[in-house]
Design a protein around this motif. Structure first.
Motif, PDB file in Angstrom:
ATOM      1  N   VAL A 139       0.856  -1.183   0.000  1.00  0.00           N
ATOM      2  CA  VAL A 139       0.000   0.000   0.000  1.00  0.00           C
ATOM      3  C   VAL A 139       0.893   1.234   0.000  1.00  0.00           C
ATOM      4  CG1 VAL A 139      -1.698   1.308   1.343  1.00  0.00           C
ATOM      5  CG2 VAL A 139      -1.850  -1.196   1.246  1.00  0.00           C
ATOM      6  N   PHE A 140       0.647   2.129  -0.947  1.00  0.00           N
ATOM      7  CA  PHE A 140       1.358   3.404  -1.032  1.00  0.00           C
ATOM      8  C   PHE A 140       0.302   4.512  -0.989  1.00  0.00           C
ATOM      9  CE2 PHE A 140       3.997   0.295  -3.187  1.00  0.00           C
ATOM     10  CZ  PHE A 140       5.231   0.519  -2.603  1.00  0.00           C
ATOM     11  N   LEU A 141       0.450   5.435  -0.035  1.00  0.00           N
ATOM     12  CA  LEU A 141      -0.569   6.460   0.182  1.00  0.00           C
ATOM     13  C   LEU A 141      -0.011   7.871   0.063  1.00  0.00           C
ATOM     14  CD1 LEU A 141      -2.339   4.942   3.316  1.00  0.00           C
ATOM     15  CD2 LEU A 141      -3.137   4.887   0.951  1.00  0.00           C
ATOM     16  N   ASN A 142      -0.938   8.777  -0.128  1.00  0.00           N
ATOM     17  CA  ASN A 142      -0.681  10.210  -0.169  1.00  0.00           C
ATOM     18  C   ASN A 142       0.330  10.557  -1.254  1.00  0.00           C
ATOM     19  OD1 ASN A 142      -2.619  10.826   1.896  1.00  0.00           O
ATOM     20  ND2 ASN A 142      -1.206   9.893   3.341  1.00  0.00           N
ATOM     21  N   ASP A 143       1.525  11.007  -0.942  1.00  0.00           N
ATOM     22  CA  ASP A 143       2.470  11.461  -1.961  1.00  0.00           C
ATOM     23  C   ASP A 143       3.310  10.348  -2.586  1.00  0.00           C
ATOM     24  OD1 ASP A 143       1.470  13.923  -1.364  1.00  0.00           O
ATOM     25  OD2 ASP A 143       3.312  14.738  -0.541  1.00  0.00           O
ATOM     26  N   TRP A 144       3.139   9.118  -2.169  1.00  0.00           N
ATOM     27  CA  TRP A 144       3.919   8.011  -2.723  1.00  0.00           C
ATOM     28  C   TRP A 144       3.017   7.050  -3.486  1.00  0.00           C
ATOM     29  CZ3 TRP A 144       6.799   7.125   2.459  1.00  0.00           C
ATOM     30  CH2 TRP A 144       7.963   7.894   2.491  1.00  0.00           C
ATOM     31  N   SER A 145       3.554   6.513  -4.599  1.00  0.00           N
ATOM     32  CA  SER A 145       2.790   5.537  -5.366  1.00  0.00           C
ATOM     33  C   SER A 145       3.583   4.285  -5.705  1.00  0.00           C
ATOM     34  CB  SER A 145       2.259   6.165  -6.659  1.00  0.00           C
ATOM     35  OG  SER A 145       3.327   6.627  -7.460  1.00  0.00           O
ATOM     36  N   ASN A 146       4.891   4.237  -5.333  1.00  0.00           N
ATOM     37  CA  ASN A 146       5.684   3.047  -5.611  1.00  0.00           C
ATOM     38  C   ASN A 146       6.946   3.019  -4.745  1.00  0.00           C
ATOM     39  OD1 ASN A 146       7.968   4.361  -7.104  1.00  0.00           O
ATOM     40  ND2 ASN A 146       6.330   4.853  -8.548  1.00  0.00           N
ATOM     41  N   PHE A 190       3.889  -1.087   3.378  1.00  0.00           N
ATOM     42  CA  PHE A 190       2.965   0.028   3.604  1.00  0.00           C
ATOM     43  C   PHE A 190       3.799   1.288   3.720  1.00  0.00           C
ATOM     44  CE2 PHE A 190       0.123   2.838   5.778  1.00  0.00           C
ATOM     45  CZ  PHE A 190      -1.165   2.394   5.507  1.00  0.00           C
ATOM     46  N   ALA A 191       3.440   2.325   2.961  1.00  0.00           N
ATOM     47  CA  ALA A 191       4.211   3.565   3.004  1.00  0.00           C
ATOM     48  C   ALA A 191       3.283   4.754   2.786  1.00  0.00           C
ATOM     49  CB  ALA A 191       5.299   3.551   1.935  1.00  0.00           C
ATOM     50  N   SER A 192       3.452   5.778   3.603  1.00  0.00           N
ATOM     51  CA  SER A 192       2.647   6.984   3.474  1.00  0.00           C
ATOM     52  C   SER A 192       3.504   8.212   3.736  1.00  0.00           C
ATOM     53  CB  SER A 192       1.481   6.950   4.476  1.00  0.00           C
ATOM     54  OG  SER A 192       0.673   8.100   4.321  1.00  0.00           O
ATOM     55  N   TYR A 193       3.320   9.213   2.885  1.00  0.00           N
ATOM     56  CA  TYR A 193       4.069  10.468   3.000  1.00  0.00           C
ATOM     57  C   TYR A 193       3.127  11.616   2.707  1.00  0.00           C
ATOM     58  CZ  TYR A 193       7.732  13.936   1.755  1.00  0.00           C
ATOM     59  OH  TYR A 193       8.531  15.039   1.669  1.00  0.00           O
ATOM     60  N   GLY A 194       2.895  12.439   3.706  1.00  0.00           N
ATOM     61  CA  GLY A 194       2.069  13.626   3.539  1.00  0.00           C
ATOM     62  C   GLY A 194       2.950  14.852   3.505  1.00  0.00           C
TER      63      GLY A 194
END
Length: 136
Positions: free
Chosen positions: A13-20, A49-53
């Motif tokens: 899962v890649f969220l917010n500002d990350w897609s890969n 799982f990675a998320s960057y806002g």
């Protein structure tokens, strides 16, 4: 809470500002900014799982990855002047502690840099979701 094996078997899962995966690793390595750091980014990892806002002139990131059957997390943050470079410091994840941070704390409930991922992470780990930050 899912087992380590169940967590690893899922699609990342890649969220917010990350897609890969490459976006995640390149933000931490600083190569795009010609930043020299003694903290090298290990590219031989399985990001789960990675998320960057990135809002309000700041950024906040959290990454869960697997390497050799063990779970690790990396945290990073920055103001408007810099990015995540030089902050790659993996720490072993204890699943019961991660669950505690989600259930009893405000982990994943970001009210500044817009790095909100608590609901998605609770679903990913099969942990009951509830918000704990009142003003959120």
């Amino acid at each position: 809470m899912k087992s380590i094996q169940e967590i690893i078997a899922q699609e990342p899962v890649f969220l917010n500002d990350w897609s890969n995966k490459e976006e995640v690793l390149s933000d931490f390595d600083g190569e795009q900014w010609n930043y020299c750091s003694d903290k090298k980014v290990d590219r031989d990892v399985n990001i789960l799982f990675a998320s960057y806002g990135h809002a309000n002139y700041s950024g906040n990131a959290w990454v869960l990855f697997e390497k050799d059957g063990e779970l690790y997390e990396v945290n990073g943050s920055h103001c408007s002047c810099y990015g995540l470079e030089g902050q790659y410091s993996p720490e072993v994840v204890v699943l019961s502690e991660l669950e505690n941070r989600l259930v009893n704390g405000t982990f994943g409930e970001d009210d500044w840099s817009d790095n909100n991922f608590k609901k998605e992470l609770c679903h990913f780990l099969d942990v009951g979701f509830k918000l704990n930050r009142e003003e959120f």
